[in-house]
Design a protein around this motif. Structure first.
Motif, PDB file in Angstrom:
ATOM      1  N   TYR B  36       0.843  -1.182   0.000  1.00  0.00           N
ATOM      2  CA  TYR B  36       0.000   0.000   0.000  1.00  0.00           C
ATOM      3  C   TYR B  36       0.884   1.240   0.000  1.00  0.00           C
ATOM      4  O   TYR B  36       1.999   1.226   0.524  1.00  0.00           O
ATOM      5  CB  TYR B  36      -0.873   0.059   1.260  1.00  0.00           C
ATOM      6  CG  TYR B  36      -2.039  -0.886   1.283  1.00  0.00           C
ATOM      7  CD1 TYR B  36      -1.873  -2.220   1.669  1.00  0.00           C
ATOM      8  CD2 TYR B  36      -3.318  -0.460   0.941  1.00  0.00           C
ATOM      9  CE1 TYR B  36      -2.961  -3.088   1.702  1.00  0.00           C
ATOM     10  CE2 TYR B  36      -4.404  -1.321   0.978  1.00  0.00           C
ATOM     11  CZ  TYR B  36      -4.210  -2.632   1.363  1.00  0.00           C
ATOM     12  OH  TYR B  36      -5.286  -3.487   1.393  1.00  0.00           O
ATOM     13  N   GLN B  38       0.735   5.200   1.354  1.00  0.00           N
ATOM     14  CA  GLN B  38      -0.011   6.103   2.215  1.00  0.00           C
ATOM     15  C   GLN B  38       0.585   7.489   2.130  1.00  0.00           C
ATOM     16  O   GLN B  38       1.717   7.719   2.544  1.00  0.00           O
ATOM     17  CB  GLN B  38      -0.018   5.603   3.663  1.00  0.00           C
ATOM     18  CG  GLN B  38      -0.905   6.431   4.569  1.00  0.00           C
ATOM     19  CD  GLN B  38      -1.001   5.874   5.974  1.00  0.00           C
ATOM     20  OE1 GLN B  38      -0.139   5.115   6.410  1.00  0.00           O
ATOM     21  NE2 GLN B  38      -2.052   6.229   6.697  1.00  0.00           N
ATOM     22  N   LYS B  41      -3.441  10.727   3.891  1.00  0.00           N
ATOM     23  CA  LYS B  41      -4.614  10.145   4.549  1.00  0.00           C
ATOM     24  C   LYS B  41      -4.543   8.622   4.560  1.00  0.00           C
ATOM     25  O   LYS B  41      -3.633   8.026   5.084  1.00  0.00           O
ATOM     26  CB  LYS B  41      -5.879  10.611   3.841  1.00  0.00           C
ATOM     27  CG  LYS B  41      -6.098  12.103   3.882  1.00  0.00           C
ATOM     28  CD  LYS B  41      -7.377  12.463   3.166  1.00  0.00           C
ATOM     29  CE  LYS B  41      -7.508  13.953   2.988  1.00  0.00           C
ATOM     30  NZ  LYS B  41      -8.698  14.290   2.171  1.00  0.00           N
ATOM     31  N   ALA B  42      -5.533   7.993   3.949  1.00  0.00           N
ATOM     32  CA  ALA B  42      -5.672   6.547   4.052  1.00  0.00           C
ATOM     33  C   ALA B  42      -4.747   5.831   3.069  1.00  0.00           C
ATOM     34  O   ALA B  42      -4.422   6.349   2.011  1.00  0.00           O
ATOM     35  CB  ALA B  42      -7.120   6.166   3.763  1.00  0.00           C
ATOM     36  N   PRO B  43      -4.317   4.630   3.434  1.00  0.00           N
ATOM     37  CA  PRO B  43      -3.510   3.826   2.498  1.00  0.00           C
ATOM     38  C   PRO B  43      -4.296   3.491   1.238  1.00  0.00           C
ATOM     39  O   PRO B  43      -5.496   3.230   1.297  1.00  0.00           O
ATOM     40  CB  PRO B  43      -3.201   2.553   3.301  1.00  0.00           C
ATOM     41  CG  PRO B  43      -3.435   2.906   4.725  1.00  0.00           C
ATOM     42  CD  PRO B  43      -4.497   3.943   4.721  1.00  0.00           C
ATOM     43  N   PHE B  45      -4.211   0.934  -2.227  1.00  0.00           N
ATOM     44  CA  PHE B  45      -3.689  -0.361  -2.650  1.00  0.00           C
ATOM     45  C   PHE B  45      -2.780  -0.228  -3.868  1.00  0.00           C
ATOM     46  O   PHE B  45      -3.079   0.510  -4.812  1.00  0.00           O
ATOM     47  CB  PHE B  45      -4.887  -1.251  -2.975  1.00  0.00           C
ATOM     48  CG  PHE B  45      -4.551  -2.577  -3.560  1.00  0.00           C
ATOM     49  CD1 PHE B  45      -4.693  -2.795  -4.918  1.00  0.00           C
ATOM     50  CD2 PHE B  45      -4.109  -3.606  -2.764  1.00  0.00           C
ATOM     51  CE1 PHE B  45      -4.407  -4.022  -5.470  1.00  0.00           C
ATOM     52  CE2 PHE B  45      -3.826  -4.843  -3.306  1.00  0.00           C
ATOM     53  CZ  PHE B  45      -3.971  -5.046  -4.658  1.00  0.00           C
ATOM     54  N   LEU B  88       3.587   0.764   2.768  1.00  0.00           N
ATOM     55  CA  LEU B  88       3.244  -0.256   3.753  1.00  0.00           C
ATOM     56  C   LEU B  88       3.180  -1.626   3.101  1.00  0.00           C
ATOM     57  O   LEU B  88       2.606  -1.784   2.024  1.00  0.00           O
ATOM     58  CB  LEU B  88       1.868   0.051   4.366  1.00  0.00           C
ATOM     59  CG  LEU B  88       1.753   1.345   5.174  1.00  0.00           C
ATOM     60  CD1 LEU B  88       0.296   1.673   5.429  1.00  0.00           C
ATOM     61  CD2 LEU B  88       2.501   1.232   6.479  1.00  0.00           C
TER      62      LEU B  88
END
Lengths: 113, 113
Positions: B36, B38, B41-43, B45, B88
């Motif tokens: 992922y 990041q 904000k949010a991770p 894909f 990540l």
């Protein structure tokens, strides 16, 4: 597009308060997840749910509970907030058992004072 | 206990450089490895890898899994400032009821002009 929303971007609560974090997904996903993200510790799974009213503990469930009364909504509950629960909380959802891609919400930064 | 370790923890490179990010894991009932990205904000894909030795590619990014060595690498060629993010790595295993991800702490990449 899959959309995962979280009720608050920022939240400040006092020690001992009961805290509800809400997450809603609009793609009829089976699985929903709650993570917390802390510097140096990465994303850690708190709880997840694989069906309505079904839940399973993640890696760090202590001090938390969850509720999934409807498929699209997954709530994280801090029964009595403590300062060590200050963190970024991320909700995610995935379609089902054979779809591993998780879609994340924007996160809620919770500060407990 | 499931474990995912990423290295390096952080990296600063110049635009145009090629970088390699590493992920190693110890997980029971391994199913897949995911990467992922990041940003603020949010991770989001990037890749999912299930088979050893098969490279997944998307533009300047590519990734490969080595199940024998229990590791994966993420390569980014001709880096751009927009590649600056936390990357990540997560490993997926099946608990018997649902798929669960364990995340590494991430590699923070900064690409400078």
């Amino acid at each position: 597009d899959v959309k995962v929303t979280q009720s608050s971007r920022y939240l400040v609560k006092r020690t001992g308060e009961k805290v509800f974090l809400e997450c809603v997904q609009d793609m009829d996903h089976e699985n929903m997840f709650w993570y917390r993200q802390d510097p140096g510790l990465g994303l850690r799974l708190i709880y997840f749910s694989y069906d309505v009213k079904m839940k399973e503990k993640g890696d760090i469930p202590e001090g938390y509970s969850v509720s999934r009364e409807k498929k699209e909504r997954f709530s994280l509950i801090l029964e009595s907030a403590s300062t060590n629960q200050t963190s970024m909380y991320l909700c995610a959802s995935s379609l089902g058992d054979r779809d591993y891609e998780q879609y994340f919400g924007p996160g809620t930064r919770l500060t407990v004072t | 206990e499931d474990k995912v370790v990423q290295s390096p923890l952080s990296l600063v490179v110049h635009e145009g450089d090629t970088v390699t990010l590493n992920c190693s894991y110890e997980v029971t009932n391994f199913r897949s490895l995911l990467w992922y990205k990041q940003e603020k904000k949010a991770p989001t894909f990037l890749f999912m890898l299930t088979s050893s030795g098969i490279e997944k590619k998307s533009g300047r990014l590519s990734s490969i899994l080595d199940k024998k060595e229990l590791s994966s690498i993420l390569n980014i060629t001709a880096t751009q400032t927009g590649d600056s993010a936390i990357y990540l790595c997560a490993v997926e295993r099946y608990t018997g009821t649902a798929s669960k991800l364990t995340f590494g702490t991430g590699t923070r990449l900064q690409v400078t002009l």
